[in-house]
Write an enzyme that holds these catalytic residues in place. Structure first.
Site, PDB file in Angstrom:
ATOM      1  N   CYS A 131     -11.204  32.749 -95.640  1.00  0.00           N
ATOM      2  CA  CYS A 131     -13.044  32.794 -95.206  1.00  0.00           C
ATOM      3  C   CYS A 131     -12.955  30.564 -95.466  1.00  0.00           C
ATOM      4  O   CYS A 131     -12.977  30.426 -96.030  1.00  0.00           O
ATOM      5  CB  CYS A 131     -13.350  33.203 -95.011  1.00  0.00           C
ATOM      6  SG  CYS A 131     -14.276  32.553 -94.022  1.00  0.00           S
TER       7      CYS A 131
ATOM      8  N   TYR B 147     -10.635  38.285 -45.141  1.00  0.00           N
ATOM      9  CA  TYR B 147      -9.731  37.682 -44.663  1.00  0.00           C
ATOM     10  C   TYR B 147      -8.420  37.838 -44.015  1.00  0.00           C
ATOM     11  O   TYR B 147      -7.790  37.287 -43.406  1.00  0.00           O
ATOM     12  CB  TYR B 147      -8.775  36.505 -45.747  1.00  0.00           C
ATOM     13  CG  TYR B 147      -8.161  37.036 -47.052  1.00  0.00           C
ATOM     14  CD1 TYR B 147      -7.041  37.918 -47.000  1.00  0.00           C
ATOM     15  CD2 TYR B 147      -8.883  37.451 -48.718  1.00  0.00           C
ATOM     16  CE1 TYR B 147      -6.231  38.420 -48.367  1.00  0.00           C
ATOM     17  CE2 TYR B 147      -8.440  37.701 -49.548  1.00  0.00           C
ATOM     18  CZ  TYR B 147      -7.218  38.971 -48.569  1.00  0.00           C
ATOM     19  OH  TYR B 147      -6.468  38.951 -50.501  1.00  0.00           O
TER      20      TYR B 147
ATOM     21  N   SER C 103       2.612  40.287 -50.421  1.00  0.00           N
ATOM     22  CA  SER C 103       2.166  39.516 -51.360  1.00  0.00           C
ATOM     23  C   SER C 103       2.788  37.864 -50.649  1.00  0.00           C
ATOM     24  O   SER C 103       2.857  38.191 -48.526  1.00  0.00           O
ATOM     25  CB  SER C 103       2.820  39.703 -52.443  1.00  0.00           C
ATOM     26  OG  SER C 103       3.812  38.409 -52.837  1.00  0.00           O
TER      27      SER C 103
ATOM     28  N   CYS D  18     -21.071  35.510 -94.920  1.00  0.00           N
ATOM     29  CA  CYS D  18     -20.091  34.757 -94.459  1.00  0.00           C
ATOM     30  C   CYS D  18     -21.253  34.041 -93.243  1.00  0.00           C
ATOM     31  O   CYS D  18     -21.479  34.549 -92.556  1.00  0.00           O
ATOM     32  CB  CYS D  18     -19.331  34.660 -93.970  1.00  0.00           C
ATOM     33  SG  CYS D  18     -18.261  33.569 -92.882  1.00  0.00           S
TER      34      CYS D  18
ATOM     35  N   GLU E 200      -6.703  28.433 -45.715  1.00  0.00           N
ATOM     36  CA  GLU E 200      -8.104  30.254 -46.208  1.00  0.00           C
ATOM     37  C   GLU E 200      -7.536  29.266 -48.362  1.00  0.00           C
ATOM     38  O   GLU E 200      -6.524  29.699 -48.513  1.00  0.00           O
ATOM     39  CB  GLU E 200      -8.069  30.680 -46.378  1.00  0.00           C
ATOM     40  CG  GLU E 200      -7.614  30.940 -44.845  1.00  0.00           C
ATOM     41  CD  GLU E 200      -7.036  32.707 -44.112  1.00  0.00           C
ATOM     42  OE1 GLU E 200      -7.384  33.689 -45.345  1.00  0.00           O
ATOM     43  OE2 GLU E 200      -7.064  32.872 -43.349  1.00  0.00           O
TER      44      GLU E 200
ATOM     45  N   CYS F  53     -16.611  30.882 -95.621  1.00  0.00           N
ATOM     46  CA  CYS F  53     -17.167  31.491 -97.476  1.00  0.00           C
ATOM     47  C   CYS F  53     -16.104  31.760 -98.392  1.00  0.00           C
ATOM     48  O   CYS F  53     -16.177  31.702 -99.309  1.00  0.00           O
ATOM     49  CB  CYS F  53     -18.538  32.340 -96.965  1.00  0.00           C
ATOM     50  SG  CYS F  53     -16.867  33.959 -96.517  1.00  0.00           S
TER      51      CYS F  53
ATOM     52  N   CYS G  80     -11.692  36.726 -92.149  1.00  0.00           N
ATOM     53  CA  CYS G  80     -12.900  37.151 -92.950  1.00  0.00           C
ATOM     54  C   CYS G  80     -13.488  38.334 -93.295  1.00  0.00           C
ATOM     55  O   CYS G  80     -14.070  39.057 -92.872  1.00  0.00           O
ATOM     56  CB  CYS G  80     -13.921  36.523 -92.852  1.00  0.00           C
ATOM     57  SG  CYS G  80     -15.047  36.100 -94.230  1.00  0.00           S
TER      58      CYS G  80
ATOM     59  N   LYS H  86      -7.517  30.127 -52.074  1.00  0.00           N
ATOM     60  CA  LYS H  86      -6.327  31.855 -52.354  1.00  0.00           C
ATOM     61  C   LYS H  86      -7.530  32.444 -52.816  1.00  0.00           C
ATOM     62  O   LYS H  86      -8.000  31.485 -54.807  1.00  0.00           O
ATOM     63  CB  LYS H  86      -5.717  31.250 -52.873  1.00  0.00           C
ATOM     64  CG  LYS H  86      -4.544  32.198 -53.411  1.00  0.00           C
ATOM     65  CD  LYS H  86      -2.991  32.323 -53.350  1.00  0.00           C
ATOM     66  CE  LYS H  86      -2.169  33.022 -53.454  1.00  0.00           C
ATOM     67  NZ  LYS H  86      -2.523  33.977 -55.066  1.00  0.00           N
TER      68      LYS H  86
ATOM     69  N   ASP I 106      -8.769  34.212 -56.494  1.00  0.00           N
ATOM     70  CA  ASP I 106      -8.222  34.344 -57.710  1.00  0.00           C
ATOM     71  C   ASP I 106      -8.745  36.316 -58.088  1.00  0.00           C
ATOM     72  O   ASP I 106      -9.493  36.037 -58.701  1.00  0.00           O
ATOM     73  CB  ASP I 106      -8.160  33.184 -58.188  1.00  0.00           C
ATOM     74  CG  ASP I 106      -7.433  34.016 -59.937  1.00  0.00           C
ATOM     75  OD1 ASP I 106      -6.911  34.516 -59.543  1.00  0.00           O
ATOM     76  OD2 ASP I 106      -7.306  32.822 -60.810  1.00  0.00           O
TER      77      ASP I 106
ATOM     78  N   LYS J 121       0.106  26.767 -54.051  1.00  0.00           N
ATOM     79  CA  LYS J 121      -0.741  26.844 -55.817  1.00  0.00           C
ATOM     80  C   LYS J 121      -0.881  26.006 -56.160  1.00  0.00           C
ATOM     81  O   LYS J 121      -0.121  24.558 -55.963  1.00  0.00           O
ATOM     82  CB  LYS J 121       0.447  27.104 -56.520  1.00  0.00           C
ATOM     83  CG  LYS J 121       0.761  28.936 -56.099  1.00  0.00           C
ATOM     84  CD  LYS J 121      -0.389  30.311 -56.600  1.00  0.00           C
ATOM     85  CE  LYS J 121      -0.537  31.007 -57.010  1.00  0.00           C
ATOM     86  NZ  LYS J 121       0.432  31.477 -58.079  1.00  0.00           N
TER      87      LYS J 121
END
Ligand code: IVH
Length: 694
Positions: free
Chosen positions: A416, A234, A91, A440, A123, A419, A434, A125, A127, A322
């Site tokens: 709700c 990479y 990592s 509804c 580069e 409704c 609900c 990063k 996700d 980051k």
């Protein structure tokens, strides 16, 4: 988030905090990696991680055996074959400011004992999730996830479904080559997938990363194939001969071999270029079709990388810079409730509009009532909000010291707001729903779509977009309106609640005389309907096709079923194998709501529900037996398998008990399979089950 500075803490306080952080992060890891459903925001997670590191630096004697600092990556999930990495998949250390990047660069120079300039490859990063792909003599032979970095999961078949991953290498290549990179889902593919799932009533993914993870870690590679995944390569793992001497050179080889590399990878001769590049990527980030969460800097020269080597879990020659989560401070003007398709009430904050990283944000999701309590969010509060990638903006934290005296606590409604029906919250559920069901308005559209779906009334001419159009134009407001369409179109029948006008459907765009006739034909063909289909179509929560059939079988006629449900007793329902307490409650409650009864009455005036005819063979091996399915089946869907079993007279139950006759076990079966073995029940593989039902 933390009341005191680390330097102000006593050892006892630090120990308590460390314990708390370890627990929260472990919980978050499980939610993130195994359930692909994040529990903490990235910023919350990062801030816990930093706090943990600071605490451990000051109190090294308090480092816990389960400390988050000792873990890299995801805990292994079961079901996949394990693959030991010959070269661990490491990592990266994180930094959060340009100052910290400078410190990193200085550290590199100090380690190399050089004053010379060092060139870095920067580069984006990505996700996503890292993968390792092994090639022998140019042929793809094995794919693995990172797992815990030492051992990964065998995802060879899943990776083969990704078009961008070459199956054979082009050009000249080492005999053994492990290429590593990131699997991700494009934002455009993510939105399309969620739209499709939403329409099918399936659970959607929170963000592209979770969608990619959930797709890649499918035991059934067919499912992976249905989800469009992409890759960027990479780095490398084991290689028989390294013929490149810089990261830039390696990228050239990757392209020659046929791998996609990120077009924004960029050589930086100095820190000032690193900073410019970082700013640039932050600016264009939102416009990219994939999520990036920072920039990775790698010493470009491989000879220097080798001299620098590794710390315990991270290379000394690379670091991840980051992006700060895009945050802003604003006030909560109001909190209101949105009602979703399944009736879920989601609290949404109306914000004083604010610019967050170039986008005007005026709403944030508050998730559910517990979240409001947990963060103590009140109307009038000043809050920090955050927009991460494409996720709906969230409230990160309340600035309690700025809380106005007249701030108002939000009382979560138990009715709700659309409704007025009861909104109830199941035990173990975070969501309040609900119970308005078919009346509804917020739910009505999707409910009609469910009503005409394949396992319900199966009216092919009424696809979801037509239902949507008809709903918006006030032509269809409830399932019962489907059966008055023709009369209203002819002017034979007019309905005040739908505007009392002749419809003239054939004059609508995209329609003609013929297509309207076909639609009426398709509808009229369903004026007689089987009891299981009718029950399923009502859209009672938790009642799928199998349960609908079970109910039909147990009560025989819809009239009898209705009468019994009105008695408000769950007991007789729970007595049915396969129906649990929570499902029974949902069913009974559905029939307590006046408006649901109303709609049923109107439907029954239009359609005839057949009494249940038990066409299951009474001499079949499954007749009268209770069966349980667990795990993923390869050749049958779960509903096909259930339907086949029911047809043969079996009862399909959801949980294993001593009363279970057969347990059919698919590939990733978990606790139910274990329990079945424990109880010494009859266990069938999918093949055995298939030959039994033949
Ligand atoms: S290099 C030894 N390069 O970030 C170096 N990682 O926090 C190993 N990632 O596990 C990683 N883009 O999943 C590297 N261009 C990139 C990356 C990248 C995304 C991810 C990867 C890694 C994690 C480390």
């Amino acid at each position: 988030m933390f009341e005191k500075k680390v330097s102000e803490l006593t050892a006892d306080q630090a120990a308590a905090e460390l314990e708390h952080i370890a627990r929260e992060m472990a919980k978050s890891d499980i939610a993130y990696y195994q359930q692909d459903n994040p529990y903490l925001t990235d910023a919350e997670y990062d801030s816990l991680k930093r706090r943990n590191a600071e605490l451990e630096a000051r109190f090294p004697q308090l480092v816990r055996p389960d400390s988050p600092s000792k873990k890299i990556g995801a805990p292994l999930s079961s079901g996949f074959k394990k693959v030991p990495h010959r070269f661990p998949m490491l990592s990266l250390g994180d930094v959060f400011s340009i100052d910290e990047v400078e410190d990193f660069v200085l550290g590199v120079k100090r380690f190399l004992n050089t004053a010379e300039n060092i060139v870095f490859m920067a580069e984006p990063k990505i996700d996503g999730l890292s993968f390792s792909a092994r090639y022998e003599n140019g042929l793809f032979v094995q794919g693995a996830t990172r797992g815990d970095g030492i051992t990964g999961e065998d995802i060879t078949e899943n990776l083969k479904t990704i078009k961008e991953l070459p199956r054979h290498l082009s050009g000249s290549f080492p005999d053994v080559l492990e290429v590593r990179g990131e699997v991700y889902m494009k934002k455009s593919d993510f939105f399309a997938l969620n739209e499709k799932y939403e329409a099918a009533g399936k659970k959607t993914f929170a963000n592209p990363r979770n969608a990619a993870a959930g797709s890649l870690r499918q035991l059934d590679p067919k499912i992976t194939a249905e989800r469009n995944l992409s890759i960027f390569a990479y780095t490398w793992g084991e290689v028989s001969q390294r013929v490149w001497n810089s990261q830039a050179d390696f990228f050239n080889h990757l392209r020659e071999w046929g791998f996609p590399t990120n077009p924004l990878n960029h050589l930086c001769p100095d820190v000032s270029e690193i900073e410019t590049n970082f700013q640039h990527l932050m600016e264009i980030r939102a416009s990219l079709d994939y999520d990036i969460d920072g920039v990775v800097y790698k010493v470009n020269d491989i000879a220097l990388q080798e001299r620098l080597g590794f710390l315990t879990r991270t290379p000394r020659w690379a670091v991840a810079h980051k992006f700060p989560a895009e945050q802003a401070v604003t006030t909560i003007n109001d909190i209101r409730i949105q009602v979703g398709r399944t009736g879920a009430l989601t609290p949404v904050a109306d914000l004083e509009p604010v610019n967050v990283g170039g986008v005007i944000v005026s709403h944030a999701t508050l998730h559910n009532e517990d979240e409001i309590k947990r963060k103590d969010i009140r109307i009038g509060d000043s809050v920090i909000i955050q927009r991460a990638g494409d996720v709906i903006p969230q409230v990160v934290q309340v600035l309690t010291d700025k809380r106005p005296a007249d701030s108002k606590e939000f009382v979560f409604p138990d009715k709700c707001p659309v409704c007025g029906a009861h909104a109830i919250r199941e035990e173990d559920e975070a969501v309040r729903r609900c119970t308005g069901g078919l009346t509804c308005p917020a739910q009505a559209k999707e409910r009609i779509i469910h009503f005409v779906s394949r396992e319900g009334f199966d009216i092919a001419g009424l696809g979801s977009s037509i239902v949507e159009d008809f709903y918006n134009d006030g032509i269809l407001r409830s399932p019962a309106d489907i059966f008055t369409l023709e009369r209203r179109n002819n002017g034979d029948d007019l309905f005040a609640h739908l505007g009392n006008s002749v419809l003239h459907l054939e004059q609508r765009e995209g329609w003609g005389k013929k297509s309207v006739e076909n639609l009426f034909k398709a509808i009229n063909a369903k004026r007689t309907i089987s009891m299981p289909r009718f029950i399923y179509a009502l859209g009672i929560r938790q009642v799928g096709a199998a349960t609908a059939r079970l109910l039909a079988k147990n009560y025989g006629s819809f009239a009898k079923f209705m009468t019994e449900m009105k008695n408000k007793e769950t007991g007789p329902l729970v007595a049915i194998d396969g129906i649990g307490e929570s499902m029974a409650t949902d069913i009974v409650e559905f029939f307590q709501e006046e408006h649901n009864l109303n709609i049923i009455d109107r439907l029954l005036a239009e359609v005839r529900v057949e009494d249940f005819i038990d066409d299951s063979a009474s001499d079949s091996p499954l007749s009268g037996k209770t069966v349980v399915f667990t795990g993923t089946l390869q050749n049958l869907t779960r509903s096909e398998a259930k339907a086949a079993a029911l047809k043969l007279g079996a009862k399909v139950a959801g949980s294993v008990s001593a009363k279970t006759d057969f347990v059919i076990i698919g590939t990733d079966a978990g606790s139910k399979a274990a329990k079945a073995r424990e109880l010494g029940l009859n266990i069938l593989s999918e093949e055995e089950f298939s030959s039994l039902i033949k």
